[in-house]
Design a protein around this motif. Structure first.
Motif, mmCIF file in Angstrom:
data_model
loop_
_atom_site.group_PDB
_atom_site.id
_atom_site.type_symbol
_atom_site.label_atom_id
_atom_site.label_comp_id
_atom_site.label_asym_id
_atom_site.label_seq_id
_atom_site.Cartn_x
_atom_site.Cartn_y
_atom_site.Cartn_z
ATOM 1 N N LEU A 331 -5.320 -14.355 37.082
ATOM 2 C CA LEU A 331 -6.723 -13.929 37.094
ATOM 3 C C LEU A 331 -7.689 -15.114 36.980
ATOM 4 C CD1 LEU A 331 -8.312 -11.387 37.524
ATOM 5 C CD2 LEU A 331 -8.512 -11.135 35.055
ATOM 6 N N PRO B 97 -4.606 -8.733 24.171
ATOM 7 C CA PRO B 97 -4.624 -9.871 25.105
ATOM 8 C C PRO B 97 -3.251 -10.498 25.308
ATOM 9 C CG PRO B 97 -6.369 -10.103 23.466
ATOM 10 C CD PRO B 97 -5.479 -8.980 23.011
ATOM 11 N N GLY B 100 -5.407 -13.452 28.111
ATOM 12 C CA GLY B 100 -6.734 -13.270 27.532
ATOM 13 C C GLY B 100 -7.883 -13.391 28.509
ATOM 14 N N TYR B 101 -7.585 -13.727 29.745
ATOM 15 C CA TYR B 101 -8.670 -14.035 30.685
ATOM 16 C C TYR B 101 -9.483 -12.795 31.068
ATOM 17 C CZ TYR B 101 -11.103 -16.653 34.291
ATOM 18 O OH TYR B 101 -12.081 -17.276 35.036
ATOM 19 N N CYS B 102 -8.849 -11.639 31.096
ATOM 20 C CA CYS B 102 -9.557 -10.412 31.498
ATOM 21 C C CYS B 102 -10.285 -9.752 30.339
ATOM 22 C CB CYS B 102 -8.547 -9.410 32.053
ATOM 23 S SG CYS B 102 -7.379 -8.852 30.780
ATOM 24 N N CYS B 133 -6.020 -6.497 34.989
ATOM 25 C CA CYS B 133 -5.332 -7.410 34.072
ATOM 26 C C CYS B 133 -4.061 -7.845 34.782
ATOM 27 C CB CYS B 133 -4.975 -6.741 32.752
ATOM 28 S SG CYS B 133 -3.950 -7.823 31.744
ATOM 29 N N ARG B 134 -4.009 -9.084 35.206
ATOM 30 C CA ARG B 134 -2.835 -9.550 35.938
ATOM 31 C C ARG B 134 -1.610 -9.627 35.037
ATOM 32 N NH1 ARG B 134 0.076 -8.947 40.222
ATOM 33 N NH2 ARG B 134 0.578 -10.822 41.428
ATOM 34 N N CYS B 135 -1.846 -9.841 33.742
ATOM 35 C CA CYS B 135 -0.712 -9.904 32.808
ATOM 36 C C CYS B 135 -0.161 -8.515 32.517
ATOM 37 C CB CYS B 135 -1.116 -10.574 31.507
ATOM 38 S SG CYS B 135 -1.731 -12.242 31.716
ATOM 39 N N ASN B 137 -1.596 -5.739 30.688
ATOM 40 C CA ASN B 137 -1.682 -5.309 29.281
ATOM 41 C C ASN B 137 -2.071 -3.837 29.116
ATOM 42 O OD1 ASN B 137 -4.491 -5.020 29.478
ATOM 43 N ND2 ASN B 137 -4.944 -6.999 28.561
HETATM 44 S S1 FES Z 1 -4.400 -10.687 29.628
HETATM 45 FE FE1 FES Z 1 -4.082 -11.990 31.335
HETATM 46 S S2 FES Z 1 -5.278 -11.074 32.850
HETATM 47 FE FE2 FES Z 1 -5.362 -9.664 31.231
#
Ligand code: FES
Ligand code: FES
Lengths: 704, 157
Positions: A331, B97, B100-102, B133-135, B137
């Motif tokens: 992101l 998170p 945490g970027y989103c 959220c690419r991760c 979450n």
């Molecule tokens: S925590 Fe990484 S994009 Fe949401």
């Protein structure tokens, strides 16, 4: 046999950071090290720093990219040294060979789910050494035997007395002692952090906007750049309208970079405006004219050349599977900030690969290692893309050109179109089944680009690439006659590391194929697998746990299906089941269950997060992600046509952690490869439709 | 080049006089001109929600909001929702998170939603909180949205 030892003396020093107290460095011998290193202070990797006020800083040798490594590695250190958890701070390590993960064979890098796996041993030893030194220092202060000094929660307590000393109070004295060579380690029953769900250290700063990602770096006099590279891979800039760009307010300079062009301005958006005005045109390129269809034809040609194996058996299953190129699409867009002066070079970068950043900094700045500093920021998603240094090189080139700090920020379109993609691949199987329906021979041919040949060319000459074949080369099922052939196919589209690498496709191929075998024979896919896992207790246990939690075998509502799968990678074994329902081609993901055996458990909180996140990442790819090539360039460009799974559609996931006590395994990737086969098997169970190529959206399947 | 107005922006209660083009997206005014980097850039086309801020209490995607249309309105960013905000607390409690970027965007979208309705339906949540959220979450995100509502209610009551 230990790969590492505590080699160096602790030292007391007023450092550049003006701190006194104790600093302990640890060095271990990397596997193939031949030369003894020079022992000077600057080269001492500092792992633990305790200042007189008791503040304890751990230098974390891995990049924090959301996997929670700052917390899990700190837990290992803090537990062994009996530190006060409230006093812990972390810093990401600079570039220094002492920070190389013992599991790494490419230098200082965070990849391959290896941080906890690799540092578990050395960090325990470092923590234990510091604790012993602190106890020794207290013993000297009190003039009593060290046995009468015990450590707990940042203090040394005196036996049969109410006296205690904080770590801060004796840090300086401890710093004068020798580092014990072989300090005693805690017994696992005495752990007070390891194995508990500890909240992540970095999370508060990630909820109030204060966490600094690479893209947030701001320096005095910094300029802002964006870039545009040839959409046909390897092409060159042909023409551009520099005057038009210069008319845009704030634009400072237009600079040609490898395969592209950059606009530097006083604001990112103005740089982007400048880029639009520039109207750059490209020509040439290695993939000129290439179409996805041709790439597929190449795969088929390679597979045909390998040929199918003539299989004599009661029944033969003949299958063909296929997956597309994929983008990591972290992101946080690719970015890097560099500042090169006559005799110094500083780089602020969200990177997984510090060592490679140092190499390109040396190359571009023409300075030596002592003059270069690499600062690793928080990373807004890595997934393998940030093991590359293309964006690092660009910021260095621009800063050198301008003589000022430059932050390069890619637009999302660049990120999607200028990737190092998960390779597209095709796989064929001829599986011979006996009259009971069980496989007696397994013949698998894989055609796939080589990821490793970029780093080691001979790989491709001999048709080997352990990253492309990982997950396919070693299957857990007992099949007497096992054959895997791999052919490298290079279309010119750049490929690289994508979350779980080869396992991301091979697990789909293999776990679908085994499911097909089970169904062909009319067997229950769970019992079928369990039977083929005879004598493999860890695998069986994982699968049984998934079955138990998902209540495998229960009567499902009409239109519902349950799919199951299993995979091992990076030393961990994981299994998953997912319940779906399909109405026509509208798909609903109801719930998923994952079980993982990662040997030892450090932080269940972060292991769960990795399972949930990895599986969701895999689902997203399975459902709708694909990179396709048209006229030599990537067709997709942003999230509107490279769709990422959102909350709507994402299932609840429950996670079971099995602590087998076996060797510690990595947890960062193992859930990713589970998603495709679990989902494909579930869709088959619900609808009878067998999906053999991804993404699901190619078959009209959509989230309801 | 057209340079007519000098937008007056009210951000987190403070008024800023800015010398920027009126079509510059609010996102880049915040990040590059004012150094408020908590609001993130993810896509630039209104798809991902990383850049979400409040405009008169509504969640908006600042990457596609020209600064002139934010003039005279109340802008709140992640830096301005206050320490100990119940939504932030819920995010910490549920350990949402990953990278945490989103998260700034998720928190801003959620607090805007809950400020109007403390009992949103599941489908309302899914439609309003459409941030990427690419991760991945989302399992915890769902829980944290519910917990946020509870914490806000408690605080109010
Ligand atoms: S925590 Fe990484 S994009 Fe949401
Ligand atoms: S950056 Fe604004 S929606 Fe993605």
């Amino acid at each position: 046999m230990e790969k590492y030892s505590l080699l160096r003396r602790a030292f007391l020093k007023k450092s550049a950071l003006t701190c006194t107290g104790l600093m302990v460095g640890l060095a271990y011998e990397p596997k193939c090290s031949l030369a003894a290193k020079v022992e000077n202070l600057e080269h001492l990797g500092i792992w633990i720093r305790i200042t007189p006020d008791g503040k304890t800083t751990f230098i974390i040798p891995s990049s924090e990219m959301g996997q929670g490594v700052n917390t899990s590695l700190s837990m290992i250190l803090a537990d062994e040294m009996e530190a006060d958890w409230q006093m812990i701070k972390t810093e990401t390590a600079p570039v220094n060979s002492d920070y190389i993960n013992p599991e790494s064979n490419s230098g200082q890098i965070t990849a391959g789910s290896s941080s906890v796996k690799g540092f578990w041993g050395p960090l325990r030893k470092a923590g234990a050494a510091v604790k012993l030194m602190l106890r020794q220092a207290a013993a000297q202060r009190w003039r009593i035997p060290v046995e009468e000094c015990s450590a707990r929660s940042g203090h040394i307590y005196r036996k049969n007395s109410s006296q205690k000393l904080s770590y801060g109070e004796i840090a300086e004295a401890a710093g004068k002692l020798d580092i014990p060579f072989d300090p005693p380690l805690k017994k696992s029953k005495d752990y007070n952090l390891i194995g508990r769900s500890v909240k992540r250290i970095d999370i508060p700063s990630k909820t109030n906007g204060s966490a600094q990602f690479g893209i947030d770096v701001r320096l005095p006099e910094m300029t802002y750049a964006t870039i545009c590279q040839s959409p046909v891979f390897g092409g060159e800039v042909m023409s551009y309208d520099e005057a038009a760009a210069n008319k845009i307010r704030g634009v400072k300079k237009v600079v040609i970079i490898p395969n592209g062009i950059a606009v530097i301005a006083d604001n990112t958006w103005r740089a982007k405006q400048g880029m639009e005005a520039l109207n750059v045109k490209f020509n040439g390129g290695e993939t000129k004219g290439l179409e996805s269809k041709q790439i597929k034809d190449e795969f088929i040609k390679a597979l045909d050349a390998e040929g199918k194996t003539n299989t004599e058996a009661f029944n033969v299953l003949d299958l063909e599977y296929e997956v597309p190129y994929l983008s990591q699409a972290a992101l946080e867009p690719m970015n890097c900030t560099a500042n090169i002066t006559e005799n110094s070079c500083e780089v602020w970068v969200p990177t997984q690969f510090q060592e490679a950043c140092m190499d390109v900094a040396k190359e571009i700045s023409e300075l030596n290692e002592e003059q270069i500093k690499i600062y690793t920021t928080y990373i807004g998603g890595g997934f393998g893309r940030r093991a590359e240094t293309d964006f690092v090189k660009q910021s260095l080139i621009l800063s050198k050109e301008l003589g000022k700090p430059v932050k390069v920020t890619w637009m999302r379109e660049e990120d999607i179109q200028q990737g190092f993609y998960r390779p597209a691949s095709m796989s064929r199987f001829q599986i011979g089944l006996n009259k009971d329906g069980f496989p007696v021979s397994w013949n698998n041919q894989l055609a796939s680009p080589s990821i490793l040949k970029r780093f080691f060319a001979p790989m491709a000459w001999f048709n080997v690439d352990p990253l492309s074949t990982e997950g396919a080369d070693e299957i857990p099922y007992a099949i007497d006659d096992f054959n895997l052939d791999y052919t490298e196919v290079d279309s010119g589209v750049p490929v690289g590391f994508w979350h779980s690498v080869g396992s991301s496709f091979n697990a789909f191929f293999i776990e679908s194929a085994i499911d097909e075998s089970a169904h062909l024979a009319g067997h229950d896919p769970l019992l079928y697998r369990l039977k083929l896992l005879k004598g493999k207790a860890r695998f069986q246990k994982v699968l049984n746990k998934v079955a138990e939690k998902s209540q495998w075998g229960r009567e499902l509502p009409k239109g519902h299906g349950l799919g199951i799968c299993l995979h091992k990678t990076r030393g961990s074994i994981a299994g998953a089941a997912i319940e779906v329902s399909t109405v026509n081609d509208l798909l609903k993901l109801h719930k998923a269950w994952i079980a993982i055996d990662c040997g030892k458990v450090i932080n269940p909180n972060t292991i769960r997060a990795q399972m949930e996140g990895g599986f969701t990442f895999g689902l997203s790819a399975t459902l709708g992600e694909k990179i396709t090539i048209k006229d030599g360039r990537v067709e997709q460009s942003n999230f509107h046509d490279y769709p990422i799974l959102r909350l709507k559609g994402a299932p609840d996931i429950s996670v079971e952690i099995i602590e087998s006590g076996e060797e510690i395994g990595g947890v960062g990737e193992v859930a990713v490869p589970l998603a495709s086969p679990a989902l494909a098997n579930a869709i088959f169970s619900s609808s009878g439709k067998r999906i053999r190529s991804l993404p699901m959206s190619n078959h009209g399947i959509k989230i309801a | 080049m057209r340079l007519i107005i000098m937008p007056l922006l009210k951000i987190n209660g403070t008024t800023h006089q800015l010398d920027v083009e009126d079509e510059m997206p609010l996102l880049w005014v915040l990040r590059d001109e004012l150094g408020m980097t908590g609001t993130k850039f993810g896509c630039g086309i209104g798809q991902c929600g990383a850049c979400t801020v409040h405009l008169n209490g509504e969640a908006v995607r600042s990457c596609i909001l020209p600064v002139f249309s934010a003039q005279g309105k109340e802008i709140i960013t992640i830096e301005g929702i206050g320490e100990n905000n119940p939504v932030q607390k819920a995010w910490i409690e549920e350990q949402v998170p990953q990278c945490g970027y989103c998260i700034s965007g998720q928190i801003m979208a959620t607090s805007a939603l809950l400020s109007k309705n403390l009992k949103p339906s599941e489908s309302e949540i899914e439609n309003k909180i459409s941030n990427i959220c690419r991760c991945g979450n989302y399992v915890r995100l769902r829980k944290a949205i519910r917990l946020s509502a509870k914490l806000i209610q408690k605080q109010g009551g």
